[in-house]
Design a protein around this motif. Structure first.
Motif, PDB file in Angstrom:
ATOM      1  N   PRO A 210      -2.312  12.090  -5.991  1.00 29.45           N
ATOM      2  CA  PRO A 210      -2.906  11.627  -7.182  1.00 29.45           C
ATOM      3  C   PRO A 210      -2.334  12.436  -8.549  1.00 29.45           C
ATOM      4  O   PRO A 210      -2.190  11.592  -9.757  1.00 29.45           O
ATOM      5  CB  PRO A 210      -4.155  12.264  -7.090  1.00 29.45           C
TER       6      PRO A 210
ATOM      7  N   ARG B  82      -7.809   4.596  -6.859  1.00 28.51           N
ATOM      8  CA  ARG B  82      -7.304   4.854  -5.513  1.00 28.51           C
ATOM      9  C   ARG B  82      -8.519   5.157  -4.569  1.00 28.51           C
ATOM     10  O   ARG B  82      -9.498   5.592  -4.810  1.00 28.51           O
ATOM     11  CB  ARG B  82      -6.359   6.272  -5.871  1.00 28.51           C
TER      12      ARG B  82
ATOM     13  N   CYS C  68       3.770   5.416  -7.919  1.00 30.27           N
ATOM     14  CA  CYS C  68       4.010   5.600  -6.520  1.00 30.27           C
ATOM     15  C   CYS C  68       5.390   4.896  -6.500  1.00 30.27           C
ATOM     16  O   CYS C  68       6.076   3.983  -7.185  1.00 30.27           O
ATOM     17  CB  CYS C  68       3.120   4.788  -5.573  1.00 30.27           C
TER      18      CYS C  68
ATOM     19  N   TRP D 268       0.871  -1.202   0.132  1.00 29.96           N
ATOM     20  CA  TRP D 268       0.181   0.157  -0.026  1.00 29.96           C
ATOM     21  C   TRP D 268       0.854   1.199  -0.122  1.00 29.96           C
ATOM     22  O   TRP D 268       1.868   1.213   0.570  1.00 29.96           O
ATOM     23  CB  TRP D 268      -0.896   0.044   1.179  1.00 29.96           C
TER      24      TRP D 268
ATOM     25  N   ASN E  52      -9.442   7.723  -1.585  1.00 28.04           N
ATOM     26  CA  ASN E  52      -9.225   9.006  -0.886  1.00 28.04           C
ATOM     27  C   ASN E  52      -9.704   9.123   0.372  1.00 28.04           C
ATOM     28  O   ASN E  52     -10.858   8.752   0.761  1.00 28.04           O
ATOM     29  CB  ASN E  52      -9.810  10.170  -1.710  1.00 28.04           C
TER      30      ASN E  52
ATOM     31  N   SER F 185      -4.259  10.192  -0.692  1.00 30.61           N
ATOM     32  CA  SER F 185      -4.614   9.086  -1.924  1.00 30.61           C
ATOM     33  C   SER F 185      -3.921   8.141  -1.355  1.00 30.61           C
ATOM     34  O   SER F 185      -2.742   8.018  -1.208  1.00 30.61           O
ATOM     35  CB  SER F 185      -4.426   9.853  -3.098  1.00 30.61           C
ATOM     36  N   TYR F 186      -4.571   6.990  -1.392  1.00 27.48           N
ATOM     37  CA  TYR F 186      -3.871   5.405  -1.031  1.00 27.48           C
ATOM     38  C   TYR F 186      -4.247   4.553  -2.090  1.00 27.48           C
ATOM     39  O   TYR F 186      -5.183   4.666  -2.972  1.00 27.48           O
ATOM     40  CB  TYR F 186      -4.614   4.892   0.221  1.00 27.48           C
ATOM     41  N   ARG F 187      -3.155   3.906  -2.611  1.00 24.64           N
ATOM     42  CA  ARG F 187      -3.213   2.966  -3.762  1.00 24.64           C
ATOM     43  C   ARG F 187      -2.570   1.578  -3.549  1.00 24.64           C
ATOM     44  O   ARG F 187      -1.410   1.577  -2.657  1.00 24.64           O
ATOM     45  CB  ARG F 187      -2.143   3.771  -4.757  1.00 24.64           C
TER      46      ARG F 187
ATOM     47  N   LYS G  33       0.789   5.949  -0.002  1.00 24.63           N
ATOM     48  CA  LYS G  33       0.360   7.109   0.329  1.00 24.63           C
ATOM     49  C   LYS G  33       0.903   7.919  -0.904  1.00 24.63           C
ATOM     50  O   LYS G  33       2.181   8.366  -0.459  1.00 24.63           O
ATOM     51  CB  LYS G  33       0.005   7.476   1.620  1.00 24.63           C
TER      52      LYS G  33
END
Length: 264
Positions: free
Chosen positions: A75, A151, A80, A70, A153, A130-132, A72
């Protein structure tokens, strides 16, 4: 109070490069046989408590997932990087951001279940963002991975929830117990609870001759309830006085509630 979503998520996938298997409050995106389902819209929470990012995924049938990563990251960033990692299920990977170490965990540790939901504890407003997700694994006996474009948010606001203070009927000379329950169903670190009282025209002080006790009640594997009790003998001097329960979370995040005692 935030809504805790942590049940295993099951979704159907029909077409690649399309929105599939959606239900109210959820959104699914697929690309090249990899699909991810997240909560639609922004996930909100309050500082000092915790937040759950509900998530599930499926992969190409030739791909065997082994680890989840994961991130952070903003966007605006198409890709990442290692410095954006907040959770890596490979324990040999040491690239997790120091500010997130020990605060992020999976709700379902078994990667084969394809439940990528995570919980983040001891929140601060800086956790907004934003987390991906990325999934690493094996395809055709070769190491491979896939980073999902969709993603989640998260918005973390200041703590507005207050403790709940329960006061039974009070009679002079009869021992009684007040109970203060901290807000939220989880925080990560145990909060600190203090009791004080203020009589008419007096300064705030601790109730003399009291006995306090702190209790943590586990509700599920990831949720719990923190409470503190105050046991004392009410007297005439306590009548009309204000008793305050103050709850302090990590990062100097505090909230309190005050009640007025009625002693007969």
């Amino acid at each position: 109070m935030f809504v805790l979503i942590w049940a295993t998520l099951l979704f159907s996938v029909r077409d690649n490069n399309a929105v599939t298997g959606e239900s109210v409050g959820e959104i699914t995106r697929c690309d090249r046989g990899f699909c991810i389902t997240l909560r639609r819209g922004e996930v909100t929470a309050e500082a000092g408590l915790c937040v759950v990012i509900p998530c599930s995924f499926t992969t190409d049938y030739r791909f065997t997932p082994q680890h989840m990563v994961w991130y952070k990251c903003e966007p605006s960033k198409y890709r990442c990087v290692d410095s954006d990692v907040i959770l890596h299920t490979n324990k040999n990977n040491k690239k997790v951001q120091s500010g997130f170490m020990g605060r992020v965990s999976l709700l379902e540790p078994d990667v084969s279940q394809r439940n990528c939901s995570i919980i983040i504890n001891d929140l601060t407003e800086s956790d907004s963002g934003s987390y991906r997700l990325r999934v690493n694994g094996i395809r055709n006996d070769t190491s491979d991975g896939f980073t999902f474009q969709l993603r989640s948010n998260v918005s973390v606001k200041g703590l507005t929830q207050k403790p709940t203070v329960m006061v039974p009927p009070l009679t002079e000379g009869q021992q009684t117990t007040l109970t203060c329950t901290a807000p939220g169903l989880c925080s990560g670190s145990d909060p600190n609870v203090t009791w004080t009282w203020r009589g008419a025209g007096e300064k705030t002080s601790h109730i003399t001759g009291n006995i306090t006790a702190f209790k943590t009640e586990d509700l599920t594997a990831v949720t719990n309830r923190h409470s503190s009790t105050l046991t004392f003998n009410p007297s005439a001097e306590h009548h009309g006085s204000n008793v305050t329960c103050k709850v302090s979370f990590t990062n100097i995040i505090t909230t309190e509630e005050t009640v007025t005692l009625n002693v007969t």
